[in-house]
Design an enzyme around this catalytic site. Structure first.
Site, PDB file in Angstrom:
ATOM      1  N   GLY A  22       0.873  -1.226   0.060  1.00 55.19           N
ATOM      2  CA  GLY A  22       0.060  -0.058   0.103  1.00 55.19           C
ATOM      3  C   GLY A  22       0.989   1.147   0.021  1.00 55.19           C
ATOM      4  O   GLY A  22       0.143   2.300   0.308  1.00 55.19           O
ATOM      5  N   SER A  70       3.752  -0.541  -5.973  1.00 51.38           N
ATOM      6  CA  SER A  70       3.395  -1.746  -6.908  1.00 51.38           C
ATOM      7  C   SER A  70       3.665  -3.090  -6.160  1.00 51.38           C
ATOM      8  O   SER A  70       4.067  -3.960  -6.909  1.00 51.38           O
ATOM      9  CB  SER A  70       4.209  -1.846  -8.123  1.00 51.38           C
ATOM     10  OG  SER A  70       3.508  -0.789  -8.865  1.00 51.38           O
ATOM     11  N   SER A  71       3.298  -3.022  -4.810  1.00 55.96           N
ATOM     12  CA  SER A  71       3.383  -4.480  -4.194  1.00 55.96           C
ATOM     13  C   SER A  71       2.170  -5.433  -5.151  1.00 55.96           C
ATOM     14  O   SER A  71       2.702  -6.562  -5.193  1.00 55.96           O
ATOM     15  CB  SER A  71       3.114  -4.358  -2.655  1.00 55.96           C
ATOM     16  OG  SER A  71       1.807  -3.781  -2.568  1.00 55.96           O
ATOM     17  N   SER A  72       1.328  -5.052  -5.554  1.00 54.52           N
ATOM     18  CA  SER A  72       0.285  -6.062  -6.214  1.00 54.52           C
ATOM     19  C   SER A  72       0.901  -6.354  -7.370  1.00 54.52           C
ATOM     20  O   SER A  72       0.636  -7.666  -7.807  1.00 54.52           O
ATOM     21  CB  SER A  72      -0.994  -5.055  -6.575  1.00 54.52           C
ATOM     22  OG  SER A  72      -1.529  -4.300  -5.779  1.00 54.52           O
ATOM     23  N   GLU A 101      -5.271  -8.081 -12.621  1.00 50.73           N
ATOM     24  CA  GLU A 101      -5.786  -7.045 -11.758  1.00 50.73           C
ATOM     25  C   GLU A 101      -6.797  -6.241 -12.218  1.00 50.73           C
ATOM     26  O   GLU A 101      -7.564  -5.756 -11.174  1.00 50.73           O
ATOM     27  CB  GLU A 101      -4.624  -6.081 -11.929  1.00 50.73           C
ATOM     28  CG  GLU A 101      -4.444  -4.795 -10.973  1.00 50.73           C
ATOM     29  CD  GLU A 101      -3.337  -4.221 -10.532  1.00 50.73           C
ATOM     30  OE1 GLU A 101      -2.231  -4.885 -10.237  1.00 50.73           O
ATOM     31  OE2 GLU A 101      -3.394  -2.905 -10.068  1.00 50.73           O
ATOM     32  N   ASP A 143       2.814  -0.946 -13.959  1.00 51.66           N
ATOM     33  CA  ASP A 143       3.453  -1.749 -12.954  1.00 51.66           C
ATOM     34  C   ASP A 143       3.706  -3.039 -13.329  1.00 51.66           C
ATOM     35  O   ASP A 143       4.987  -3.612 -12.961  1.00 51.66           O
ATOM     36  CB  ASP A 143       2.316  -1.537 -11.825  1.00 51.66           C
ATOM     37  CG  ASP A 143       2.000  -0.301 -11.596  1.00 51.66           C
ATOM     38  OD1 ASP A 143       2.555   0.680 -11.917  1.00 51.66           O
ATOM     39  OD2 ASP A 143       1.071  -0.224 -10.834  1.00 51.66           O
TER      40      ASP A 143
HETATM   41  C1  GLA Z   1      -0.927   2.985 -10.326  1.00 51.57           C
HETATM   42  C2  GLA Z   1      -1.522   2.089 -11.461  1.00 51.57           C
HETATM   43  C3  GLA Z   1      -0.653   2.336 -12.750  1.00 51.57           C
HETATM   44  C4  GLA Z   1      -0.370   3.817 -12.929  1.00 51.57           C
HETATM   45  C5  GLA Z   1      -0.342   4.647 -11.923  1.00 51.57           C
HETATM   46  C6  GLA Z   1      -0.074   6.151 -11.878  1.00 51.57           C
HETATM   47  O1  GLA Z   1       0.301   2.520  -9.959  1.00 51.57           O
HETATM   48  O2  GLA Z   1      -1.246   0.663 -11.156  1.00 51.57           O
HETATM   49  O3  GLA Z   1      -1.355   1.706 -13.887  1.00 51.57           O
HETATM   50  O4  GLA Z   1      -1.572   4.512 -13.451  1.00 51.57           O
HETATM   51  O5  GLA Z   1      -0.874   4.563 -10.671  1.00 51.57           O
HETATM   52  O6  GLA Z   1       0.809   6.592 -12.531  1.00 51.57           O
END
Ligand code: GLA
Length: 408
Positions: free
Chosen positions: A131, A135-137, A172, A184
């Site tokens: 969180g 980009s942990s997901s 996702e 990500d």
């Molecule tokens: C999140 C989303 C991405 C991108 C960013 C903002 O990380 O997963 O796809 O849109 O926000 O740049």
């Protein structure tokens, strides 16, 4: 001061293998690894067919997997107590709640793409803060995808990597239901240490941009204000961008120009579109500035990007604004919020000798404001030789079923 270390990849891979054997009673067949990311610049541009410039973190997620002889899927994590259990047939759009949906979604998407995946036992361990806008997901999805690809006997060719990226995006957007844009997952699979990845979402082309920061460190500060990409704010921004493109008569905001954007009637929609159009230009300019190691220019671009996100896109928060302004006051040459927004992290370029001072200054400012103590990460160690961050095969061994006979 809290500094989040990435850990040593071989030790972490070995740890996840041991944890898997403890949990399921047998060793895994494959272990996949995929990194988190910090986006240097290009925010909310991916779903507008624009440009982004993320960097793979040394902090990664590790997924251990073993094929089963039946249709059962078990998903668990070193970080979580509960295990998700279900059958292959139960996995589909919005069918699996919580973090396990990201992993289950990849199994579903690969099967949808025609891969003959059996039931699996899966365990993950992550060094990517959750969180935190890092980009942990995607790291979770992609580590699972890489492990499953190994289980299927697929080599990580360019085509297979693209296929894994697609599967993770579907996991996702369709299974979890987060309407994100693909940056990500792309950098989690294609990112390389010591380089930024320039991604053009109009052509789908990517370019590795050498990230020679000379005597500078890429510092990430996690404000510990947790963000959720499924909570509506992200989707609302995306809808505003679609509205703007529609009003301008263009397929995406990539085709829009600033002069036309300025003519848009609705103030909020105009500001959202202005952010996207100016941000795409800033990505191109940042690549040039980085190549020339023109820190003044990088600083100006990061500053403009942050203000654009704060005022036009309205996705900042007091903690992010504080982290950015204090970093610059304490000696960072460039700083901005990074990621989807509504919390998460800031990124700054800091002369090596000022890194300690910048971290301390942010900590002190947060304490003074009564914010939660932040956590810091060193995102790039520029002097380390470049090598792929994605290391799919820590474990050898045949892709034979295991867990046969074990019950739910
Ligand atoms: C999140 C989303 C991405 C991108 C960013 C903002 O990380 O997963 O796809 O849109 O926000 O740049």
């Amino acid at each position: 001061m809290s500094l989040v270390e990435p850990g040593e990849p071989a030790a972490l891979a070995s740890g996840v293998r041991t944890a898997f054997a403890d949990r399921y009673g047998e060793p895994p067949v494959s272990v996949g690894r995929a990194p988190g990311r910090v986006n240097l610049i290009g925010e909310h541009t991916d779903y507008n067919a624009g440009l982004v410039l993320p960097v793979a973190l040394p902090h990664a997620t590790y997924a251990a997997v073993c094929a089963r002889a039946d249709e059962l899927v078990r998903i668990t994590s070193v970080q979580q107590d509960e295990t998700w259990e279900g059958t292959l047939a139960e996995i589909g759009p919005r069918s699996v709640d919580g973090w396990a949906g990201y992993a289950a979604g990849v199994i579903w998407a690969l099967r949808q793409a025609g891969h003959d995946l059996p039931g699996v036992d899966l365990l993950v361990d992550s060094r990517v803060p959750l969180g935190a806008g890092l980009s942990s997901s995607a790291a979770l999805e992609c580590s699972v995808a890489v492990a499953l690809a190994d289980l299927l006997g697929l080599d990580l060719t360019d085509d297979v990597r693209r296929e894994l990226i697609e599967a993770c995006i579907r996991a996702e957007t369709e299974v979890v239901g987060a309407p994100t844009g693909g940056m990500d997952q792309t950098v989690a699979v294609l990112g390389e240490a010591g380089r930024a990845l320039l991604i053009d979402f109009a052509s789908q082309e990517t370019r590795q941009v050498p990230l020679d920061l000379a005597d500078h460190t890429l510092l990430v500060t996690d404000t510990r204000v947790s963000h959720e990409l499924t909570d509506g704010g992200y989707g609302a921004r995306r809808a505003d961008c679609d509205t703007a493109a529609h009003a301008l008569g263009v397929p995406t905001l990539r085709e829009a120009d600033l002069a036309s954007v300025d003519q848009l009637n609705e103030d909020r929609v105009r500001r959202r579109a202005r952010h996207v159009v100016t941000e795409i230009q800033r990505v191109t300019d940042t690549v040039t500035a980085l190549e020339q190691r023109d820190w003044d220019a990088v600083g100006t671009l990061f500053d403009a990007s942050h203000l654009s996100m704060r005022d036009d896109f309205e996705i900042s928060c007091p903690e992010l604004d504080a982290a950015v302004s204090v970093a610059v006051q304490a000696g960072a040459v460039a700083a901005r919020m990074t990621g989807g927004g509504f919390g998460g992290s800031s990124v700054s370029v800091v002369p090596d000798e000022r890194v300690e001072a910048v971290m301390r200054a942010i900590d002190a400012a947060f304490a003074l404001e009564g914010f939660r103590p932040p956590a810091h990460l060193h995102a790039v160690r520029p002097k380390v030789p470049t090598s792929s961050q994605l290391e799919p095969r820590y474990s050898a061994g045949p892709s034979t079923p295991c867990g046969v006979g074990s019950s739910r």
